[in-house]
Design an enzyme around this catalytic site. Structure first.
Site, PDB file in Angstrom:
ATOM      1  N   SER A 615      14.218  54.700 111.832  1.00  3.80           N
ATOM      2  CA  SER A 615      13.007  55.061 112.572  1.00  3.80           C
ATOM      3  C   SER A 615      11.970  55.668 111.625  1.00  3.80           C
ATOM      4  CB  SER A 615      13.383  56.013 113.714  1.00  3.80           C
ATOM      5  OG  SER A 615      12.300  56.211 114.579  1.00  3.80           O
ATOM      6  N   ASP A 818      -9.223  64.857 106.518  1.00  3.59           N
ATOM      7  CA  ASP A 818      -9.023  64.840 105.072  1.00  3.59           C
ATOM      8  C   ASP A 818      -7.546  64.654 104.755  1.00  3.59           C
ATOM      9  OD1 ASP A 818      -9.388  64.988 102.368  1.00  3.59           O
ATOM     10  OD2 ASP A 818      -9.588  67.179 102.305  1.00  3.59           O
ATOM     11  N   HIS A 871      16.795  50.775 119.764  1.00  2.00           N
ATOM     12  CA  HIS A 871      16.192  51.436 118.610  1.00  2.00           C
ATOM     13  C   HIS A 871      17.224  52.140 117.726  1.00  2.00           C
ATOM     14  CE1 HIS A 871      12.978  53.466 116.398  1.00  2.00           C
ATOM     15  NE2 HIS A 871      13.612  54.616 116.578  1.00  2.00           N
TER      16      HIS A 871
END
Length: 894
Positions: A615, A818, A871
Site C-alpha cells: 500500500s 511549498d 488490497h
C-alpha cells in the site's frame, strides 16, 4: 451569577496527570455543613441512616444532612472512593462514582445503589464474600448427578460459551468434527439467544471478529440457543435429550468472571450453571466434562468471584468422586492474538491499562500477572487429560507501563492514592471498579493467589504486550520458526541538517531459524500507512514465511509510527500549531527513504536490498527509486503504485466511485444492514451517545466503519460491528467499543494527516476528499445512508478526541504549497531496477486506473493483476509474493 464566597489561591490544586483537581477546589471553598433537623433524622430510611453514619465517620462530622453536598462537607475524590468501598463492604450495592459526583448527596447515594432494597447489612467477617458455612452448604452435589452409560460413539462436543472462541476453533479442526459423513460429531456451542438462527449468526460473528471463521464451519459448528442458568441449560426438553444422546465431551467455559458482581448474582451463572452441566453429563450417553476455572478459585480468598468458583470446583470434584469423568483446567489471564484480552479470568487488567492511558497516570506497583495464550488453552482443552494448570507466563506491571510510555502515551508513575484520585476525576475504563480499589489492588479484587512480587516478564508474558511495542533490554529472541533481532538507530530529524536534532528509528531483523549465519540477501518491508507500525513477526502473515525461505527480512517502523518517533498528541504536547505542522513535514516519504539508507549502512552493511512495499509502502518504494536506485536490487509492490502526475482531487474521484461499488456489493450481501444503519443514524442524530473516550458518536462518524470494505475480511468486520449495535432500545457498549476501534486513530494520528501524500510544488490539497465528496450526492444524500471509506475530513479534527490537538496543524498542512516532489519522473523512466507491481482489481485505496496509468512511466516495471484478492491479499497469501519474486527474477533480479 454572583459568587457567595471568593477564595484566593497561589496555585490551582492539580492531579498527578496535571489536570485541575476539582474535588480539592470544592473542599477549599466548602461552606459550613447544612444543619440537620430532628425530623429529617427521624424519617430517615435504614439505608439513609447507614449512609449518614458512614459519611459522619469518613468526613469527621458529628451529623450529616440527607441533602448535604459531600464535597462541601470536606470530601475529596479520594475520600469518595474510600467511602464507596466502605459502603460496599458494609452491605451496600456498588456505587457508580461518576453519576454520584454529579449530585453528591446522601439521597443520591441511596438512589444509585437501589434504595433500601440495595442495602443488605453483612457482618465484618464476610467482607467481599460470604461465610464459609454458606459456601459449604452450596457445595453439596445433588444425588441425581451420577455416571451413566457408555460414551456416545459419535464423538460430539458441547461447548457452553464463547468466552474463548479458540476452543471452538480447536475442536472444529479435529478430524472427528471434519468428518462430513458423521453429522452427530459436530461441535455444538451453547449461545444465549432466542432461536437457532440468531444463535448461529452470533456464533459466526464472534468467530469472524477473532479471525477464526473458516470455510465449511457452517456445517461443522452448530449453535444451540440456551441459557446456562436455567434447567435443561435453557433448551427445550426434546432438544436437550437429543443432544445428550450424541455428545461425548462437554467443555464448560460459559460462566461469569466479573470481579465486581455480588456473590448472589454469581451463584446462578457460576454455581447453578456448573450443576446443570454436570446433570447434562449424567443424561443419555456418557460424557467427559472439562471445567475451566481461574487460578484464584478459593473459599479463603476474599472476593465473591473466587468463592463462587470455589463452590463450582467442589461440585466438579464430587462428581468425579462418583465416577463422572471430569477434569478441571485452571488458567491465568487469557490473551489472544486477535484481541487485547479475553475476559475469562481477568478483564480487569485490560481495563486497568486503558484507564491508565486515559488519566495519564499509573500506580507504582511491584506486581506480576500470570498470563496464558488462548491458543494454548484451546490446545490443552482438546488434548490433555486429567486436572491441569495451563502453563502461564508472567508479565510485570512495570513493564506494561514502560511499554505504554514508549509508544508515546504520557503516563506518570504515581503513588497508589494519587492514582485513585486521578481515576475518580474523569470517566475511564476503571470507573465501574473504583469502589473496589480503595483498599489496594490485591485484596479488593481477590488477587491474593494470583499476583506475585514482580519478576522479569517471560516469553509467554510478552503475548500481553503485543499490542504495545516491546522495549526489552534483550535485542535478540529465538522462536521455533525464526530468530529476531531488534535495531534502534539514531537519524537526523531533518536530513538536510545532519548536525541538528535526532530521532530514533526502530526495525526488526528476522531470519529463519538455523540460517542466522547464512549469507542471505536482504528484503526491506515497507508498511502501509502512514503512521502504522510494521507487523509483529508472529502475525505478519503468509508473505513473511515465503520471504524467509531465501531472505533476511527487515521490518521497518517508518518514522512517525510504531517505535520510530511516533507522532501523537502526547509527543506533540506543548507545541504550537505551526510547530506541529513544521514537524510533520519532516515525516514524508523522502525522509523515510533517507532513514532507510542509514539503516542499510548500519544494519545491512551497505548491501543492496529488495524492497517490498505494501500500500503506502509502494509509494515509499518509488520515492526510493527516485532518490537512491543504486541501493536496490529489486522492487516489489502490493496494492501501492502511486498515482504519478495525478492530483489529490483525481485520486478521490476514483476512490469515491469505487466506494459506491463497494457499498452496492455490501448491501446486496447484507440487505438488513441498510435499515439497521438508517435506524442507528437517526438515533445518533437525536441522542447524545458517547464513545468510551467521551467523544460523541455522530452519524457521520458511524459511516466511517466502511473504511475496511476494501480489505479481505472487511465486509465481515463491518457486518460484525453493526449486528451488535442494539441492547434493547439502547446502543450497546460492545458496539461503541467496536466503532471506536474501527474508526479511531488512537495509535496512528499521522494517518489522519495522510492527504499530504498527494501534495507537491504549488499543489496544496485543501481538504481534497472533503471537497470532492460534494460531487457525489449519491453518497452524501443516500437514504438509507451509505458507508464511507478511509477519507479524512475537517470535521474529524473536531469530533475525534485524539485528533483535536492536531486541528490547527491539519488546516495549515492542507493549505501548504511549498512541498518538494517525491518522485523524479525522469529517473523513474530511465529505471533499470526490476519492478513487479501487484494490482488488485477493485482496490478501494489505490485506484486501479491510476496504478495502471502510472506503471508504464516506470522503466523495467511489470504488472501482475489479480481479481481474486483484495488490497491486503499479499499479507494473507504468501503465494502472491512468490509470483512477484518470479517476475523480477525473470527480469534479472535476485
Amino acid at each position: 451569577m454572583v459568587p457567595s464566597r471568593v477564595v484566593v489561591l497561589d496555585d490551582l490544586p492539580a492531579l498527578p496527570n496535571g489536570k485541575v483537581d476539582r474535588g480539592a477546589l470544592r473542599a477549599l471553598a466548602a461552606a459550613p455543613a447544612p444543619g440537620v433537623t430532628p425530623a429529617a433524622a427521624e424519617h430517615a430510611t435504614p439505608a439513609e441512616s447507614a449512609a449518614r453514619a458512614l459519611w459522619a465517620e469518613v468526613l469527621g462530622r458529628s451529623e450529616v444532612g440527607p441533602d448535604a453536598d459531600f464535597f462541601e462537607l470536606g470530601g475529596t475524590s479520594l475520600i469518595a472512593v474510600r467511602m464507596a468501598a466502605r459502603w460496599a463492604e458494609n452491605g451496600g450495592a456498588p456505587l457508580d462514582l461518576t453519576a454520584f459526583m454529579a449530585s453528591p448527596t446522601i439521597r443520591t447515594l441511596v438512589r444509585l445503589t437501589g434504595g433500601d432494597g440495595g442495602w443488605q447489612p453483612v457482618p465484618d467477617a464476610a467482607v467481599r464474600g460470604v461465610p464459609a458455612d454458606r459456601l459449604a452448604a452450596l457445595a453439596q452435589l445433588p444425588a441425581d448427578v451420577r455416571p451413566c452409560g457408555e460414551p456416545a460413539r459419535s464423538g460430539g462436543v458441547l461447548i457452553t460459551g464463547l468466552a474463548i472462541p479458540h476452543i471452538v476453533r480447536a475442536f472444529a479442526d479435529t478430524d472427528n468434527a471434519a468428518d462430513a459423513d458423521n453429522t452427530d460429531a459436530a461441535v455444538h456451542v451453547l449461545v444465549p439467544a432466542a432461536d437457532a438462527g440468531t444463535a448461529q449468526e452470533l456464533l459466526r460473528v464472534r468467530l469472524v471478529e477473532c479471525g477464526l471463521w473458516r470455510a465449511g464451519d457452517a456445517d461443522r459448528l452448530v449453535a444451540v440457543p440456551g441459557d446456562l442458568t436455567q434447567p435443561f441449560l435453557g433448551m427445550e426438553p426434546e432438544t436437550y435429550r437429543a443432544l445428550a444422546a450424541v455428545v461425548a465431551r462437554v467443555v464448560h467455559v460459559g460462566e461469569c468472571f466479573d470481579r465486581r458482581a455480588a456473590f448472589d448474582d454469581l451463584v446462578p451463572v457460576n454455581v447453578l450453571s456448573t450443576l446443570e452441566v454436570l446433570r447434562f453429563a449424567s443424561t443419555g450417553a456418557g460424557k467427559a466434562v472439562a471445567h475451566l476455572s481461574p487460578l484464584s478459585a478459593s473459599s479463603e480468598v476474599s472476593g465473591s468471584l473466587a468463592q463462587s468458583k470455589w463452590v463450582a470446583d467442589r461440585l466438579v470434584r464430587q462428581a468425579a468422586e462418583r465416577g463422572v469423568p471430569t477434569r478441571t483446567i485452571r488458567v491465568g489471564q487469557v490473551v489472544s492474538e486477535h484481541e487485547d484480552v479475553v475476559d475469562l479470568a481477568d478483564g480487569f487488567l485490560a481495563a486497568m491499562v486503558r484507564a491508565c492511558m486515559t488519566v495519564r497516570a499509573a500506580p507504582d506497583l511491584e506486581l506480576s500477572f500470570p498470563v496464558t495464550s488462548a491458543a494454548r488453552v484451546a490446545e490443552v482443552v482438546v488434548g490433555a487429560t486429567g486436572d491441569v494448570v495451563v502453563p502461564a507466563g508472567s508479565v510485570g506491571w512495570r513493564e506494561i507501563v514502560s511499554n505504554i510510555r514508549y509508544i508515546g502515551r504520557a503516563v506518570a508513575v504515581v503513588g497508589y492514592d494519587d492514582w485513585l484520585r486521578a481515576l475518580s476525576a474523569e470517566p475511564n475504563a476503571l470507573t465501574p471498579y473504583l469502589a473496589y480499589l480503595a483498599d489496594g489492588l490485591s485484596p479488593a479484587l481477590g488477587y491474593g493467589h494470583r499476583l506475585t512480587p514482580e519478576t522479569d516478564t517471560d516469553d509467554t508474558g510478552r503475548e500481553l504486550l503485543r499490542t504495545f511495542p516491546s522495549r526489552s533490554a534483550n535485542t535478540r529472541m529465538t522462536t521455533d520458526e525464526f530468530t529476531l533481532r531488534e535495531h534502534r538507530v539514531p537519524v537526523p530529524l531533518d536530513h538536510s541538517d545532519p548536525d541538528g536534532p535526532t530521532i530514533e528509528v526502530f526495525a526488526q531483523e528476522v531470519v529463519a531459524r538455523g540460517r542466522e549465519h547464512d549469507d542471505l540477501p536482504w528484503l526491506l518491508f515497507l508498511q502501509g500507512g502512514p503512521g502504522a507500525p510494521s507487523p509483529p513477526p508472529a502475525f505478519a502473515g503468509g508473505w513473511l514465511t515465503t520471504a524467509l525461505e531465501d531472505h533476511r527480512v527487515l521490518l521497518f517502523d517508518q518514522r512517525g509510527g510504531g517505535r520510530s518517533a511516533p507522532i501523537t498528541a502526547s509527543t506533540m504536547a506543548g507545541r504550537t500549531d505551526q510547530e506541529i505542522a513544521a514537524h510533520v513535514t519532516r515525516f514524508r516519504a523522502d525522509s523515510i527513504v533517507r532513514d532507510a539508507e542509514v539503516l542499510r549502512a548500519r544494519v545491512a552493511g551497505g548491501a543492496k536490498w529488495t524492497l517490498l512495499g505494501q500500500s503506502y509502502g509502494g509509494f515509499l518504494a518509488l520515492t526510493y527509486l527516485s532518490l537512491a536506485p543504486e541501493a536496490l536490487s529489486a522492487v516489489l509492490i502490493s496494492g501501492g503504485v502511486p498515482p504519478l502526475g495525478a492530483t489529490a482531487d483525481e485520486v478521490y474521484r476514483h476512490t469515491y466511485a469505487e466506494l459506491l461499488r463497494k457499498n452496492s456489493a455490501y448491501f446486496a450481501e447484507h440487505p438488513d444492514d441498510a435499515d439497521l444503519l438508517k435506524r442507528l443514524a437517526a438515533h445518533l442524530d437525536t441522542h447524545d451517545v458517547r464513545l468510551p473516550d467521551g467523544a460523541r458518536l455522530t452519524s457521520r462518524r458511524l459511516r466511517l466503519v466502511g473504511r475496511n470494505l476494501g480489505m479481505s475480511n472487511g465486509p465481515d468486520r463491518v457486518h460484525a460491528v453493526l449486528r451488535q449495535a442494539w441492547d434493547g432500545d439502547r446502543v450497546s457498549e460492545g458496539f461503541l467499543r467496536a466503532v471506536a476501534a474501527e474508526t479511531g486513530f488512537t495509535d496512528a494520528q499521522l494517518y489522519a494527516l495522510q492527504e499530504f501524500l498527494y501534495a507537491g510544488p504549488d499543489r496544496p490539497t485543501r481538504w481534497a476528499a472533503h471537497r470532492v465528496l460534494a460531487e457525489f450526492p449519491e453518497l452524501t444524500d443516500a437514504d438509507p445512508p451509505l458507508l464511507i471509506g478511509e477519507m479524512i475530513y475537517p470535521w474529524m479534527f473536531e469530533e475525534f478526541t485524539e485528533l483535536r490537538p492536531f486541528a490547527g496543524a491539519a488546516h495549515l498542512l492542507a493549505e501548504e504549497s511549498d512541498w518538494p516532489d517525491l518522485y523524479d519522473l525522469d529517473r523513474l523512466a530511465a529505471n533499470d531496477v526490476p519492478v513487479a507491481a501487484l494490482v488488485y482489481d477493485g482496490d478501494l485505496y489505490t485506484p486501479v486506473e491510476l496504478q495502471l496509468r502510472a506503471t508504464p512511466r516506470i522503466g523495467a516495471a511489470r504488472v501482475v493483476r489479480t481479481g481474486e484478492f483484495h488490497h491486503n491479499g499479499m499479507m494473507r497469501n504468501g503465494e502472491l509474493l512468490t509470483r512477484l519474486l518470479e517476475v523480477v527474477r525473470g527480469d534479472g533480479g535476485p
